[in-house]
Write an enzyme that holds these catalytic residues in place. Structure first.
Site, short mmCIF file in Angstrom:
data_model
loop_
_atom_site.label_atom_id
_atom_site.label_comp_id
_atom_site.label_asym_id
_atom_site.label_seq_id
_atom_site.Cartn_x
_atom_site.Cartn_y
_atom_site.Cartn_z
N TYR A 71 0.83 -1.20 0.00
CA TYR A 71 0.00 0.00 0.00
C TYR A 71 0.86 1.25 0.00
O TYR A 71 2.09 1.17 0.20
CB TYR A 71 -0.96 -0.01 1.19
N LYS A 77 6.51 -2.08 1.89
CA LYS A 77 5.33 -1.49 2.55
C LYS A 77 4.13 -2.42 2.38
O LYS A 77 3.23 -2.17 1.58
CB LYS A 77 5.06 -0.09 1.97
N GLU A 85 11.78 2.32 14.47
CA GLU A 85 10.94 3.41 13.95
C GLU A 85 9.65 3.46 14.75
O GLU A 85 9.44 2.64 15.66
CB GLU A 85 10.64 3.20 12.46
N LEU A 108 10.96 1.06 7.32
CA LEU A 108 10.40 1.52 6.05
C LEU A 108 11.19 2.76 5.62
O LEU A 108 11.48 3.62 6.45
CB LEU A 108 8.92 1.88 6.21
N1 PLP Z 1 7.59 3.72 9.03
C1 PLP Z 1 6.45 3.01 9.03
C2 PLP Z 1 6.43 1.69 9.73
C3 PLP Z 1 5.31 3.49 8.37
O1 PLP Z 1 4.18 2.75 8.36
C4 PLP Z 1 5.37 4.75 7.73
C5 PLP Z 1 4.20 5.28 7.03
O2 PLP Z 1 3.16 4.69 6.95
C6 PLP Z 1 6.57 5.48 7.78
C7 PLP Z 1 7.65 4.93 8.43
C8 PLP Z 1 6.68 6.82 7.14
O3 PLP Z 1 6.75 6.70 5.73
P1 PLP Z 1 6.24 7.86 4.77
O4 PLP Z 1 7.04 9.08 5.15
O5 PLP Z 1 6.59 7.38 3.42
O6 PLP Z 1 4.79 8.04 5.03
#
Ligand code: PLP
Length: 285
Positions: free
Chosen positions: A33, A149, A181, A205
């Site tokens: 997603y 993701k 994170e 991520l």
């Molecule tokens: N880390 C995780 C586990 C996430 O689910 C997300 C966003 O959904 C992020 C980091 C941040 O990613 P982004 O800046 O691309 O939204």
């Protein structure tokens, strides 16, 4: 107004938006997603999200069902048809529907593609950006390919529930003594003016907002160090913050009950939020 949802090539009222019970997203969490924010009716960092989507699909050997141009057109159609000003577009692509079997179905099985909007009036003006978040730490027990993701979000969901039960807003996950994170965001601390955030790898991520914020920070001559840090180091930092597509840059003022810095959003997080929002709006499509 009834929300219009995109399902496999059609724009339908949300009550008619349906996928098969045999969908592998439903049976195996076999899907990926993206969430892209919309400010003033325009998409923030669409290209970054589209690129990561293609990478996630590639890592799982799921075919790419739509070109980047077609994907942009679907996003734009949903913004127009739902009269979206500020909010989010959620996109999910799964390996498709097939009789239940651990083995992947034939490569020509059509992927399932769903996109929908979530209206969030005043998304960029969230009150929590002025007060800051409280986070707790929890063990990171997720699988080892967090750089993909995927829609396996049960543990992040449990983490947010643990935070709620503890009277906090969110949780930071810890593995081998260091923070990986946040449950749905990347985590940062600031010490003596230096921005510290975990290095990229399969453990986190690769946030699209992270990439943009680090670029803007370096352009503004701020010092950045990409390395892991512990909860103790974070509690002792001058500032802490998170980034994600839906929260942009949001300060963290308490970690496991310990106040970070002054207990108020810090200068670096506040400035980075302003720069991120200004620059991203300029490039929005
Ligand atoms: N880390 C995780 C586990 C996430 O689910 C997300 C966003 O959904 C992020 C980091 C941040 O990613 P982004 O800046 O691309 O939204």
């Amino acid at each position: 107004m009834t929300r219009t949802v995109y399902v496999n090539g059609d724009y339908v009222p949300e009550a008619e938006a349906k996928v098969s019970v045999f969908d592998r997203g439903f049976l195996f969490a076999d899907g990926v997603y993206e969430v892209t924010s919309v400010l003033d009716g325009k998409l923030i960092d669409f290209d970054g999200h589209a690129k990561r989507l293609e990478r996630s699909l590639g890592e799982l050997e799921i075919g790419v069902p739509l070109s980047r141009e077609d994907l942009l057109e679907v996003h734009r159609q949903l913004i127009a048809r739902n009269e979206l000003t500020d909010g989010l577009i959620y996109l999910q692509i799964t390996r498709g529907a097939a009789d239940r079997d651990f083995i992947y179905p034939a490569a020509d099985t059509p992927q399932t593609v769903v996109l929908f909007t979530q209206a969030k009036p005043g998304l960029a003006d969230s009150p929590v950006a002025r007060t800051g978040l409280k986070v707790i730490s929890i063990d990171d027990i997720r699988w080892g390919r967090r750089d993909i993701k995927t829609v396996q979000l049960l543990y992040p969901s449990m983490g947010k529930m643990m935070a709620k039960a503890a009277g906090a807003d969110d949780a930071w996950m810890v593995e081998d003594g260091v923070v990986t994170e946040g449950t749905s965001n990347n985590a940062y601390i600031v010490k003596n003016g230096k921005i510290i955030t975990r290095h990229l790898g399969t453990e986190i991520l690769h946030g699209i907002t992270r990439a943009a914020v680090l670029r803007f920070a370096r352009e503004a001559q701020m010092e950045v160090e990409e390395r892991a840090f512990s909860i103790e180091e974070a509690q002792d930092a001058d500032e802490a913050f998170i980034t994600s597509a839906s929260s942009f840059v949001t300060p963290v003022v308490e970690i496991d009950g310990a106040t970070v810095g002054t207990g108020k959003p810090g200068f670096v997080a506040t400035r980075l939020r302003e720069i991120y929002l200004d620059e991203s709006r300029k490039k929005s499509v």
